[in-house]
Design a protein around this motif. Structure first.
Motif, short mmCIF file in Angstrom:
data_model
loop_
_atom_site.label_atom_id
_atom_site.label_comp_id
_atom_site.label_asym_id
_atom_site.label_seq_id
_atom_site.Cartn_x
_atom_site.Cartn_y
_atom_site.Cartn_z
N GLU A 130 0.84 -1.19 0.00
CA GLU A 130 0.00 0.00 0.00
C GLU A 130 0.87 1.23 0.00
N SER A 131 0.40 2.22 -0.70
CA SER A 131 1.12 3.48 -0.75
C SER A 131 0.89 4.23 0.56
N GLN B 209 -9.06 13.17 -3.39
CA GLN B 209 -10.48 12.86 -3.57
C GLN B 209 -11.21 13.95 -4.35
N TYR C 63 0.81 7.29 0.89
CA TYR C 63 0.18 8.56 0.58
C TYR C 63 -1.32 8.37 0.36
N GLN C 64 -2.07 9.33 0.78
CA GLN C 64 -3.51 9.30 0.59
C GLN C 64 -3.82 9.85 -0.80
N GLU C 65 -4.70 9.16 -1.50
CA GLU C 65 -5.05 9.63 -2.83
C GLU C 65 -5.95 10.85 -2.73
#
Length: 109
Positions: A85-86, A92, A88-90
């Motif tokens: 998992e990255s 939105q 970083y938050q994608e």
């Protein structure tokens, strides 16, 4: 009396001296073929080219053998690496409600 190993040493030195003397006597070479500088350079260049040709042939044969062994073993492939998992938050999309608290409080900067 000297050590018992000394007379064979003298004999070997005398033999070596006699052989070196005979080599010096054979240096006078009237019927020997003469090598020119161009001939020596040609021999050196030919030797280098032959060495490169042999090295390339060995490289090509080693590659063919490696490919042949890989196909004979059924092309054993490594399993794909597990996806991580990255951290970083994608994004939105645009969210204006995050800053709405600042506008309501009426803070003056």
């Amino acid at each position: 009396m000297g050590p018992p190993g000394l007379p064979p040493l003298h004999a070997l030195l005398g033999l070596a001296w006699a052989l070196l003397g005979s080599v010096n006597a054979q240096r006078d070479c009237t019927g020997c073929p003469q090598l020119s500088g161009g001939l020596i350079a040609g021999l050196v260049v030919g030797d280098l080219l032959l060495t490169l040709l042999i090295a390339m042939a060995v490289y090509c044969l080693a590659g063919k053998i490696h490919r042949h062994r890989g196909s004979a073993q059924g092309e054993v492939k490594k399993p794909p690496a597990p996806e991580t998992e990255s951290p970083y938050q994608e994004l939105q999309g645009q969210r204006l409600d995050i800053y709405s608290d600042l506008k309501k409080s009426g803070a003056n900067y």
